[in-house]
Write a protein that holds these residues in place. Structure first.
Motif, PDB file in Angstrom:
ATOM      1  N   ILE A 198      -0.522  -3.588  -5.902  1.00  0.00           N
ATOM      2  CA  ILE A 198      -0.606  -2.370  -5.081  1.00  0.00           C
ATOM      3  C   ILE A 198      -2.077  -1.984  -4.901  1.00  0.00           C
ATOM      4  O   ILE A 198      -2.533  -1.720  -3.778  1.00  0.00           O
ATOM      5  N   CYS A 199      -2.818  -1.956  -6.001  1.00  0.00           N
ATOM      6  CA  CYS A 199      -4.227  -1.569  -5.920  1.00  0.00           C
ATOM      7  C   CYS A 199      -5.061  -2.600  -5.156  1.00  0.00           C
ATOM      8  O   CYS A 199      -5.977  -2.233  -4.418  1.00  0.00           O
ATOM      9  N   GLU A 233       3.953   3.200  -5.087  1.00  0.00           N
ATOM     10  CA  GLU A 233       3.215   3.971  -6.085  1.00  0.00           C
ATOM     11  C   GLU A 233       3.095   3.176  -7.384  1.00  0.00           C
ATOM     12  O   GLU A 233       4.034   2.480  -7.771  1.00  0.00           O
ATOM     13  N   THR A 271       0.813  -1.216   0.000  1.00  0.00           N
ATOM     14  CA  THR A 271       0.000   0.000   0.000  1.00  0.00           C
ATOM     15  C   THR A 271       0.847   1.266   0.000  1.00  0.00           C
ATOM     16  O   THR A 271       0.352   2.341  -0.338  1.00  0.00           O
ATOM     17  N   GLU A 272       2.100   1.159   0.366  1.00  0.00           N
ATOM     18  CA  GLU A 272       2.987   2.322   0.418  1.00  0.00           C
ATOM     19  C   GLU A 272       3.707   2.574  -0.909  1.00  0.00           C
ATOM     20  O   GLU A 272       4.347   3.606  -1.075  1.00  0.00           O
ATOM     21  N   ILE A 311      -9.836   5.396  -5.229  1.00  0.00           N
ATOM     22  CA  ILE A 311      -8.475   4.845  -5.184  1.00  0.00           C
ATOM     23  C   ILE A 311      -7.970   4.561  -6.598  1.00  0.00           C
ATOM     24  O   ILE A 311      -6.834   4.896  -6.937  1.00  0.00           O
ATOM     25  N   ALA A 319      -7.148  -2.621   2.295  1.00  0.00           N
ATOM     26  CA  ALA A 319      -6.975  -1.623   3.350  1.00  0.00           C
ATOM     27  C   ALA A 319      -8.268  -0.843   3.610  1.00  0.00           C
ATOM     28  O   ALA A 319      -8.508  -0.394   4.734  1.00  0.00           O
ATOM     29  N   LEU A 320      -9.116  -0.705   2.593  1.00  0.00           N
ATOM     30  CA  LEU A 320     -10.408  -0.056   2.811  1.00  0.00           C
ATOM     31  C   LEU A 320     -11.195  -0.760   3.906  1.00  0.00           C
ATOM     32  O   LEU A 320     -11.818  -0.121   4.745  1.00  0.00           O
ATOM     33  N   ALA A 351      -4.739   6.335  -8.532  1.00  0.00           N
ATOM     34  CA  ALA A 351      -3.614   5.526  -9.019  1.00  0.00           C
ATOM     35  C   ALA A 351      -3.578   5.459 -10.546  1.00  0.00           C
ATOM     36  O   ALA A 351      -2.595   4.999 -11.116  1.00  0.00           O
ATOM     37  N   HIS A 388      -9.840  -0.152   7.484  1.00  0.00           N
ATOM     38  CA  HIS A 388     -10.193   1.152   8.036  1.00  0.00           C
ATOM     39  C   HIS A 388     -11.671   1.235   8.402  1.00  0.00           C
ATOM     40  O   HIS A 388     -12.050   2.020   9.253  1.00  0.00           O
ATOM     41  N   ARG A 440      -4.568  -1.937  -1.558  1.00  0.00           N
ATOM     42  CA  ARG A 440      -5.315  -0.736  -1.149  1.00  0.00           C
ATOM     43  C   ARG A 440      -6.798  -1.044  -0.996  1.00  0.00           C
ATOM     44  O   ARG A 440      -7.456  -0.486  -0.114  1.00  0.00           O
ATOM     45  N   CYS A 441      -7.337  -1.930  -1.819  1.00  0.00           N
ATOM     46  CA  CYS A 441      -8.734  -2.355  -1.656  1.00  0.00           C
ATOM     47  C   CYS A 441      -8.918  -3.050  -0.311  1.00  0.00           C
ATOM     48  O   CYS A 441      -9.872  -2.771   0.414  1.00  0.00           O
TER      49      CYS A 441
END
Length: 107
Positions: free
Chosen positions: A94-95, A7, A4-5, A59, A101-102, A63, A105, A98-99
């Motif tokens: 990466i994406c 790019e 997630t960190e 997101i 990580a949603l 990206a 949170h 991030r999904c």
């Protein structure tokens, strides 16, 4: 460093089988499906499903890397693959991270 960190980078190359397997270990809910990775997310109701889709769209826009989505009443199937590379790239992973990580949170 966590996925997630990182790019997303234009022109990312397709990952080799060994590298892809190693990186998928960090995303246990995701599975290789042909030339892409997929995951199904389940929700309590339509509102939460669409809220997730809207957050995911933001997101993806940030990206500049967009998944294929199959949206249903209480679930979403997300599919990441890089057409230009002919398979899965680091950008897809990466994406995907991030999904995931949603949900972390939201809990």
């Amino acid at each position: 460093m966590k996925l997630t960190e990182l790019e997303c980078r234009a022109g990312a190359p397709r990952l080799g089988a060994v590298e892809l397997d190693d990186l998928l270990d960090a995303l246990p809910e995701w599975a290789l499906d042909g030339d892409a990775i997929t995951r199904e997310y389940r929700f309590a109701d339509y509102y939460r499903t669409i809220a997730f889709v809207n957050a995911l769209a933001w997101i993806a826009h940030q990206a500049d890397h967009h998944p294929d989505l199959s949206v249903h009443y209480n679930r979403v199937v997300v599919r990441f693959g890089t057409h230009d590379a002919g398979g899965v790239t680091l950008n897809d992973l990466i994406c995907a991270a991030r999904c995931d990580a949603l949900l972390e949170h939201a809990a």
